[in-house]
Each structure stands twice: as structure tokens, then as C-alpha cells.
Design a protein around this motif. Sequence first.
Motif, PDB file in Angstrom:
ATOM      1  N   GLU A 125      14.789   7.643   1.983  1.00  0.00           N
ATOM      2  CA  GLU A 125      14.429   8.730   1.070  1.00  0.00           C
ATOM      3  C   GLU A 125      14.695  10.091   1.705  1.00  0.00           C
ATOM      4  N   ARG A 126      14.366  10.236   2.981  1.00  0.00           N
ATOM      5  CA  ARG A 126      14.627  11.506   3.665  1.00  0.00           C
ATOM      6  C   ARG A 126      16.122  11.792   3.716  1.00  0.00           C
ATOM      7  N   GLY A 127      16.931  10.771   4.002  1.00  0.00           N
ATOM      8  CA  GLY A 127      18.379  10.947   4.025  1.00  0.00           C
ATOM      9  C   GLY A 127      18.933  11.290   2.657  1.00  0.00           C
ATOM     10  N   MET A 128      18.409  10.652   1.615  1.00  0.00           N
ATOM     11  CA  MET A 128      18.872  10.937   0.249  1.00  0.00           C
ATOM     12  C   MET A 128      18.493  12.344  -0.180  1.00  0.00           C
ATOM     13  N   ARG A 129      17.402  12.853   0.343  1.00  0.00           N
ATOM     14  CA  ARG A 129      17.015  14.237   0.027  1.00  0.00           C
ATOM     15  C   ARG A 129      18.050  15.220   0.566  1.00  0.00           C
ATOM     16  N   VAL A 130      18.705  14.857   1.669  1.00  0.00           N
ATOM     17  CA  VAL A 130      19.723  15.722   2.257  1.00  0.00           C
ATOM     18  C   VAL A 130      21.083  15.474   1.605  1.00  0.00           C
ATOM     19  N   LEU A 131      21.500  14.218   1.514  1.00  0.00           N
ATOM     20  CA  LEU A 131      22.856  13.899   1.067  1.00  0.00           C
ATOM     21  C   LEU A 131      22.964  13.528  -0.407  1.00  0.00           C
ATOM     22  N   GLY A 132      21.839  13.271  -1.062  1.00  0.00           N
ATOM     23  CA  GLY A 132      21.880  12.731  -2.414  1.00  0.00           C
ATOM     24  C   GLY A 132      21.918  13.737  -3.537  1.00  0.00           C
TER      25      GLY A 132
ATOM     26  N   ALA B  61       0.822  -1.203   0.000  1.00  0.00           N
ATOM     27  CA  ALA B  61       0.000   0.000   0.000  1.00  0.00           C
ATOM     28  C   ALA B  61       0.860   1.259   0.000  1.00  0.00           C
ATOM     29  N   GLY B  62       2.094   1.138   0.464  1.00  0.00           N
ATOM     30  CA  GLY B  62       2.974   2.307   0.522  1.00  0.00           C
ATOM     31  C   GLY B  62       2.700   3.113   1.773  1.00  0.00           C
ATOM     32  N   CYS B  63       3.450   4.164   1.920  1.00  0.00           N
ATOM     33  CA  CYS B  63       3.222   5.021   3.078  1.00  0.00           C
ATOM     34  C   CYS B  63       3.049   6.451   2.594  1.00  0.00           C
ATOM     35  N   ASN B  64       2.406   7.223   3.397  1.00  0.00           N
ATOM     36  CA  ASN B  64       2.118   8.607   3.029  1.00  0.00           C
ATOM     37  C   ASN B  64       3.328   9.514   3.180  1.00  0.00           C
ATOM     38  N   GLU B  65       4.297   9.083   3.953  1.00  0.00           N
ATOM     39  CA  GLU B  65       5.476   9.902   4.191  1.00  0.00           C
ATOM     40  C   GLU B  65       6.711   9.185   3.684  1.00  0.00           C
TER      41      GLU B  65
END
Length: 114
Positions: A22-29, A13-17
Motif C-alpha cells: 500500500e505504501r508503494g502504491m501510494r507513491v507509484l500508483g 485484525a488488520g494493522c494500524n499502518e
Amino acid sequence: MNAPATEVETKKAGCNEPCPIERGMRVLGGKWTGSVLWHLKDGPVRFNDLARQLGGASKKMVDQRLKELEAQGLVRREVLSTRPIAVAYEMTDMGHSALGVLEHLKAWTDAHGI
């Protein structure tokens, strides 16, 4: 009465957040982000020296990444002189805590010839 969702159903079903990766990759990626941090690992570096060390990155790109990293609390900017303007950047404690991730990434790429 509905039965609770199984772990597999929840994953499908996935998650809403975003997940922690993914959050770490948004910072370091981001492009050049890891390289900027890597070049700051040994202490403060002046902007022009950092831009030279990054070779393929434009000064505009380096400036953007540094501003993002500063806003995220990973890098600190220090004005050394105002005429002519001279600034140096150094990692914060939070920035230093990301070095472990970068060191693991470096070891992984070296081990696999990437």
C-alpha cells in the motif's frame, strides 16, 4: 494470562499502518505517475515534450505529478532558461530504482494481454 495471537488472528485484525504494498502504491500508483517515470527513464525531458509524450494527460496533471514525484525524491527539476521559462525533469537514483517495478508491471500486462 492471554495467549499470543496467531498469525491468522493478526491478519484478520488488520494493522494500524499501511503495509509495504500500500505504501508503494501510494507513491507509484497515482494516475500518470508510472507513465511519467517511464518517459524519464532514458534521461532528462523538457516539460512540454513530456506532456506531448503523455498524450491524454493535461499539462496541469503532468505538472501535479512532477511536483509530487519531486517532493518524494524520485524526480529532479532543472531550470534551463528563465526567459522564456524552460525546465527539464530527470529521474534521481531513487526514481531509477523504481524502474524494476515498472518493467515487471509492463511484462505482466503484456503477458496477460491487459
